[in-house]
Scaffold this motif. Structure first.
Motif, PDB file in Angstrom:
ATOM      1  N   ARG A  38       0.835  -1.195   0.000  1.00 56.84           N
ATOM      2  CA  ARG A  38       0.000   0.000   0.000  1.00 56.84           C
ATOM      3  C   ARG A  38       0.873   1.250   0.000  1.00 56.84           C
ATOM      4  O   ARG A  38       0.623   2.210  -0.723  1.00 56.84           O
ATOM      5  N   TRP A  39       1.937   1.238   0.807  1.00 55.00           N
ATOM      6  CA  TRP A  39       2.848   2.373   0.884  1.00 55.00           C
ATOM      7  C   TRP A  39       3.562   2.591  -0.447  1.00 55.00           C
ATOM      8  O   TRP A  39       3.641   3.718  -0.942  1.00 55.00           O
ATOM      9  N   ILE A  40       4.061   1.494  -1.043  1.00 55.31           N
ATOM     10  CA  ILE A  40       4.771   1.591  -2.329  1.00 55.31           C
ATOM     11  C   ILE A  40       3.850   2.126  -3.416  1.00 55.31           C
ATOM     12  O   ILE A  40       4.247   2.955  -4.236  1.00 55.31           O
ATOM     13  N   LEU A  41       2.605   1.648  -3.452  1.00 59.87           N
ATOM     14  CA  LEU A  41       1.661   2.119  -4.466  1.00 59.87           C
ATOM     15  C   LEU A  41       1.379   3.609  -4.313  1.00 59.87           C
ATOM     16  O   LEU A  41       1.290   4.337  -5.300  1.00 59.87           O
ATOM     17  N   CYS A  42       1.242   4.067  -3.083  1.00 64.80           N
ATOM     18  CA  CYS A  42       0.995   5.502  -2.868  1.00 64.80           C
ATOM     19  C   CYS A  42       2.218   6.339  -3.238  1.00 64.80           C
ATOM     20  O   CYS A  42       2.082   7.439  -3.776  1.00 64.80           O
ATOM     21  N   GLU A  43       3.404   5.811  -2.971  1.00 60.58           N
ATOM     22  CA  GLU A  43       4.629   6.520  -3.377  1.00 60.58           C
ATOM     23  C   GLU A  43       4.722   6.600  -4.902  1.00 60.58           C
ATOM     24  O   GLU A  43       5.088   7.638  -5.459  1.00 60.58           O
ATOM     25  N   ALA A  44       4.401   5.497  -5.576  1.00 52.91           N
ATOM     26  CA  ALA A  44       4.423   5.501  -7.039  1.00 52.91           C
ATOM     27  C   ALA A  44       3.364   6.454  -7.588  1.00 52.91           C
ATOM     28  O   ALA A  44       3.586   7.126  -8.594  1.00 52.91           O
ATOM     29  N   ALA A  45       2.227   6.518  -6.919  1.00 52.05           N
ATOM     30  CA  ALA A  45       1.163   7.417  -7.364  1.00 52.05           C
ATOM     31  C   ALA A  45       1.570   8.882  -7.195  1.00 52.05           C
ATOM     32  O   ALA A  45       1.164   9.738  -7.988  1.00 52.05           O
ATOM     33  N   ALA A  73      -6.752   6.932  -5.783  1.00 52.81           N
ATOM     34  CA  ALA A  73      -7.345   6.514  -7.058  1.00 52.81           C
ATOM     35  C   ALA A  73      -6.262   6.254  -8.101  1.00 52.81           C
ATOM     36  O   ALA A  73      -6.343   5.279  -8.859  1.00 52.81           O
ATOM     37  N   ILE A  74      -5.252   7.105  -8.140  1.00 55.29           N
ATOM     38  CA  ILE A  74      -4.143   6.905  -9.075  1.00 55.29           C
ATOM     39  C   ILE A  74      -3.383   5.623  -8.717  1.00 55.29           C
ATOM     40  O   ILE A  74      -2.986   4.858  -9.600  1.00 55.29           O
ATOM     41  N   ALA A  75      -3.217   5.351  -7.425  1.00 51.06           N
ATOM     42  CA  ALA A  75      -2.543   4.116  -6.996  1.00 51.06           C
ATOM     43  C   ALA A  75      -3.326   2.892  -7.455  1.00 51.06           C
ATOM     44  O   ALA A  75      -2.742   1.901  -7.911  1.00 51.06           O
ATOM     45  N   ARG A  76      -4.639   2.938  -7.364  1.00 49.36           N
ATOM     46  CA  ARG A  76      -5.458   1.818  -7.826  1.00 49.36           C
ATOM     47  C   ARG A  76      -5.328   1.635  -9.338  1.00 49.36           C
ATOM     48  O   ARG A  76      -5.291   0.518  -9.837  1.00 49.36           O
ATOM     49  N   ARG A  77      -5.265   2.726 -10.072  1.00 47.86           N
ATOM     50  CA  ARG A  77      -5.095   2.619 -11.527  1.00 47.86           C
ATOM     51  C   ARG A  77      -3.738   2.035 -11.883  1.00 47.86           C
ATOM     52  O   ARG A  77      -3.625   1.244 -12.832  1.00 47.86           O
ATOM     53  N   LEU A  78      -2.707   2.424 -11.148  1.00 50.96           N
ATOM     54  CA  LEU A  78      -1.382   1.844 -11.384  1.00 50.96           C
ATOM     55  C   LEU A  78      -1.385   0.348 -11.112  1.00 50.96           C
ATOM     56  O   LEU A  78      -0.802  -0.437 -11.865  1.00 50.96           O
ATOM     57  N   LEU A  79      -2.038  -0.058 -10.043  1.00 53.31           N
ATOM     58  CA  LEU A  79      -2.122  -1.474  -9.710  1.00 53.31           C
ATOM     59  C   LEU A  79      -2.869  -2.249 -10.789  1.00 53.31           C
ATOM     60  O   LEU A  79      -2.458  -3.334 -11.181  1.00 53.31           O
TER      61      LEU A  79
END
Length: 99
Positions: A38-45, A73-79
């Motif tokens: 979750r942390w990595i996805l938010c950092e990538a977002a 929302a951007i993190a979910r799209r990246l995932l």
């Protein structure tokens, strides 16, 4: 399995829901899943929201719902994109292996 496969809900990015008065109601994103992911996805977002591909949708969401929700929302799209890319690679690998 949701619209984007198993990536959203089992990774803590999916939205929780329940039934009330015969209809489905949605809540906040669930906190289940890996804290690290979750942390990595938010950092990538945080980086992806400045790219031209995501900037317009981020700005639109940030104005309407707030910056934190837009980043999620951007993190979910990246995932979802990562899931589809990996799935396509796996299908291609399976096809080459069956020859």
């Amino acid at each position: 399995m949701g619209r984007h496969g198993p990536g959203g809900s089992c990774r803590g990015r999916g939205r929780s829901w329940w039934r009330r008065h015969g209809r489905r109601e949605y809540g906040r994103p669930s906190k289940q899943g890996s804290d690290w992911l979750r942390w990595i996805l938010c950092e990538a977002a945080q980086t992806a929201k400045r790219s031209p591909e995501f900037a317009a949708s981020y700005q639109r969401l940030a104005r309407r719902r707030g910056k934190k929700i837009a980043t999620t929302a951007i993190a979910r799209r990246l995932l979802a994109r990562a899931y589809h890319l990996l799935r396509a690679v796996q299908v291609q690998h399976d096809r080459q292996g069956s020859r």
